[in-house]
Design a protein around this motif. Structure first.
Motif, PDB file in Angstrom:
ATOM      1  N   MET A   1       0.841  -1.190   0.000  1.00 14.50           N
ATOM      2  CA  MET A   1       0.000   0.000   0.000  1.00 14.50           C
ATOM      3  C   MET A   1       0.880   1.244   0.000  1.00 14.50           C
ATOM      4  SD  MET A   1      -3.143   0.905   2.574  1.00 14.50           S
ATOM      5  CE  MET A   1      -4.081  -0.467   1.925  1.00 14.50           C
ATOM      6  N   ALA A   4       0.432   7.007   3.233  1.00 15.69           N
ATOM      7  CA  ALA A   4      -0.786   7.781   3.451  1.00 15.69           C
ATOM      8  C   ALA A   4      -0.548   9.254   3.126  1.00 15.69           C
ATOM      9  CB  ALA A   4      -1.247   7.629   4.884  1.00 15.69           C
ATOM     10  N   HIS A   6      -1.236  11.046   0.416  1.00 18.25           N
ATOM     11  CA  HIS A   6      -0.696  11.339  -0.914  1.00 18.25           C
ATOM     12  C   HIS A   6      -1.140  12.748  -1.286  1.00 18.25           C
ATOM     13  CE1 HIS A   6       0.994  10.270  -4.748  1.00 18.25           C
ATOM     14  NE2 HIS A   6      -0.119  10.539  -5.369  1.00 18.25           N
ATOM     15  N   ASN A  53     -10.515   6.205   4.439  1.00 14.00           N
ATOM     16  CA  ASN A  53      -9.935   5.682   3.197  1.00 14.00           C
ATOM     17  C   ASN A  53      -9.915   6.744   2.111  1.00 14.00           C
ATOM     18  OD1 ASN A  53      -9.431   3.087   4.216  1.00 14.00           O
ATOM     19  ND2 ASN A  53     -11.454   2.341   3.634  1.00 14.00           N
ATOM     20  N   HIS A  56      -7.206   9.534   3.069  1.00 16.97           N
ATOM     21  CA  HIS A  56      -5.834   9.081   2.896  1.00 16.97           C
ATOM     22  C   HIS A  56      -5.503   8.786   1.434  1.00 16.97           C
ATOM     23  CE1 HIS A  56      -5.345   9.147   7.117  1.00 16.97           C
ATOM     24  NE2 HIS A  56      -5.995   8.038   7.393  1.00 16.97           N
ATOM     25  N   SER A  57      -6.527   8.519   0.619  1.00 20.83           N
ATOM     26  CA  SER A  57      -6.317   8.255  -0.810  1.00 20.83           C
ATOM     27  C   SER A  57      -6.253   9.538  -1.628  1.00 20.83           C
ATOM     28  CB  SER A  57      -7.440   7.355  -1.344  1.00 20.83           C
ATOM     29  OG  SER A  57      -7.456   6.107  -0.684  1.00 20.83           O
ATOM     30  N   ASP A 141      -6.623   1.469  -0.001  1.00 26.65           N
ATOM     31  CA  ASP A 141      -6.152   2.606  -0.789  1.00 26.65           C
ATOM     32  C   ASP A 141      -6.927   2.626  -2.102  1.00 26.65           C
ATOM     33  OD1 ASP A 141      -4.784   4.542  -2.247  1.00 26.65           O
ATOM     34  OD2 ASP A 141      -2.854   3.998  -1.371  1.00 26.65           O
ATOM     35  N   ARG A 143      -6.756   4.542  -4.517  1.00 26.38           N
ATOM     36  CA  ARG A 143      -5.959   4.860  -5.708  1.00 26.38           C
ATOM     37  C   ARG A 143      -5.605   3.611  -6.500  1.00 26.38           C
ATOM     38  NH1 ARG A 143      -1.723   8.462  -2.414  1.00 26.38           N
ATOM     39  NH2 ARG A 143      -2.126   6.712  -1.024  1.00 26.38           N
ATOM     40  N   TRP A 287      -2.001   5.063   8.396  1.00 20.43           N
ATOM     41  CA  TRP A 287      -3.375   5.027   7.881  1.00 20.43           C
ATOM     42  C   TRP A 287      -4.362   5.043   9.060  1.00 20.43           C
ATOM     43  CZ3 TRP A 287      -3.715   4.948   2.514  1.00 20.43           C
ATOM     44  CH2 TRP A 287      -4.999   4.888   1.964  1.00 20.43           C
TER      45      TRP A 287
END
Length: 389
Positions: A1, A4, A6, A53, A56-57, A141, A143, A287
């Protein structure tokens, strides 16, 4: 993963978080609140896991579709601030049911809810929309699924996972080389144990076109122009199958923990998995599960207490015995009381001499001195749920 937080974000990605259902299978815990606002894991709410989620994505545009008893949920959401989603041009937006046109009113399912928002989705400027249910537990994640969607050229990417339990209450899918070749909505006889997690990545144009086309076909069939899109129902009835039939749907496999906590049994089991180290991750530094926590003092474990294999939330005051249990905020366990394999959601008082075995207690439920509640090792459908009288 990936790491976090990003920072680049996804300016062309919109997330629609479906948080409007009545949640009748989780009753009586959902009789007075929306299911996404139900406490979980002591200090969290169910909706926190998907919001975390998304945050953090790097997805900055998040729309929350509400319907049933939204007041407590709105208090918790606090305009998106706990998840850094309180921006001026981007951030969390609340979409309540409205009256005014044929498309408006209460939704008759999650596909109908999407149809009601289709004009806004179309005009958002997004190229991709991630649709999620707000009552599922996972650390994921998003993404990665978005990358799968872009790389495959699909119109729909379904995040899938394998389950060990009976898959008949889910949407069961069949795949071939990553393509979705079969989709059975809550089948009586499942073909395998690979299910849809209710995380979907759509290309906006094909999604809006499919919603309008399916709703138009239904209006031609029933002639009820004043109930536009209502017959779309849930996503598994016609929306997702339409993409599968066209061969434009692919899967992205989720390998980690995932659980739908839509029933009392699964809600209780998810808490026991937390305590056994097999549940959703709460303590990952990269995360964290973000939430809107009340300001409370630390839990106080008194000298007379015996606590083992349990989670205690802030504000708890324990003088008795707590074993293999989750205690929400402000729970009081008096001396001589025993709480075993139970989940107390908050503001509960377990009086002296009371004994709780495999109990789920809603916020505010109280137990009299000497009470005996619950049973040891209850079977499916026999978890004792206590709500305030």
């Amino acid at each position: 993963m990936r790491p976090a937080r990003h920072t680049t974000g996804h300016p062309d990605v919109l997330a629609v978080l479906l948080a409007g259902g009545r949640g009748s299978r989780l009753a009586p815990l959902t009789d007075g609140r929306s299911k996404p606002a139900t406490p979980f894991g002591g200090v969290y709410r169910l909706i926190d896991f998907q919001l975390s989620n998304l945050a953090h994505s790097g997805i900055r545009d998040v729309w929350v579709v509400e319907q049933f008893r939204p007041f407590t949920l709105n208090q918790h959401l606090a305009g998106g601030r706990p998840w850094d989603l309180d921006g001026t041009r981007h951030g969390l937006r609340i979409l309540p049911p409205v009256e005014g046109g044929a498309r408006d009113g209460f939704a008759e399912g999650n596909a109908h809810a999407l149809y009601q928002q289709a004009p806004l989705i179309r005009d958002s400027g997004a190229g991709i929309v991630v649709v999620l249910s707000a009552d599922h537990l996972c650390t994921f994640d998003l993404r990665d699924a978005i990358d799968t969607h872009r790389d495959s050229g699909a119109e729909l990417t379904i995040v899938t996972t394998e389950v060990a339990e009976d898959p008949s209450r889910y949407s069961v899918v069949q795949t071939e080389a990553g393509r979705i070749t079969g989709f059975d909505y809550k089948p009586a006889t499942p073909r395998g144990n690979l299910v849809a997690t209710e995380i979907f990545v759509y290309s906006v144009g094909p999604l809006v076109e499919a919603l309008e086309r399916l709703a138009g076909r239904e209006r031609e069939d029933d002639g009820e122009a004043d109930a536009a899109g209502a017959e779309l129902g849930d996503y598994g009835e016609s929306l997702v199958p339409s993409f599968v039939e066209r061969g434009t749907a692919v899967e992205h496999r989720l390998e980690g923990y995932w659980r739908d906590v839509g029933t009392v049994d699964s809600f209780y089991r998810a808490h026991m998995e937390l305590l056994e180290g097999q549940g959703v991750e709460l303590a990952r530094p990269d995360w964290p599960v973000l939430t809107n926590s009340p300001l409370l003092p630390p839990a106080h474990v008194r000298s007379s207490a015996a606590v083992a294999a349990s989670l205690l939330s802030p504000g708890c005051d324990v003088r008795g015995t707590v074993e293999h249990s989750v205690l929400g905020p402000n729970v009081v366990v008096e001396a001589g009381a025993v709480v075993s394999r139970s989940v107390l959601l908050g503001d509960n008082i377990v009086s002296a001499g009371a004994r709780l075995e495999s109990v789920v207690a809603d916020v505010g439920a109280r137990f009299d001195a000497g009470a005996r509640v619950g049973r040891t090792k209850p079977g499916p459908g026999n978890i004792t749920v206590v709500v305030p009288s």
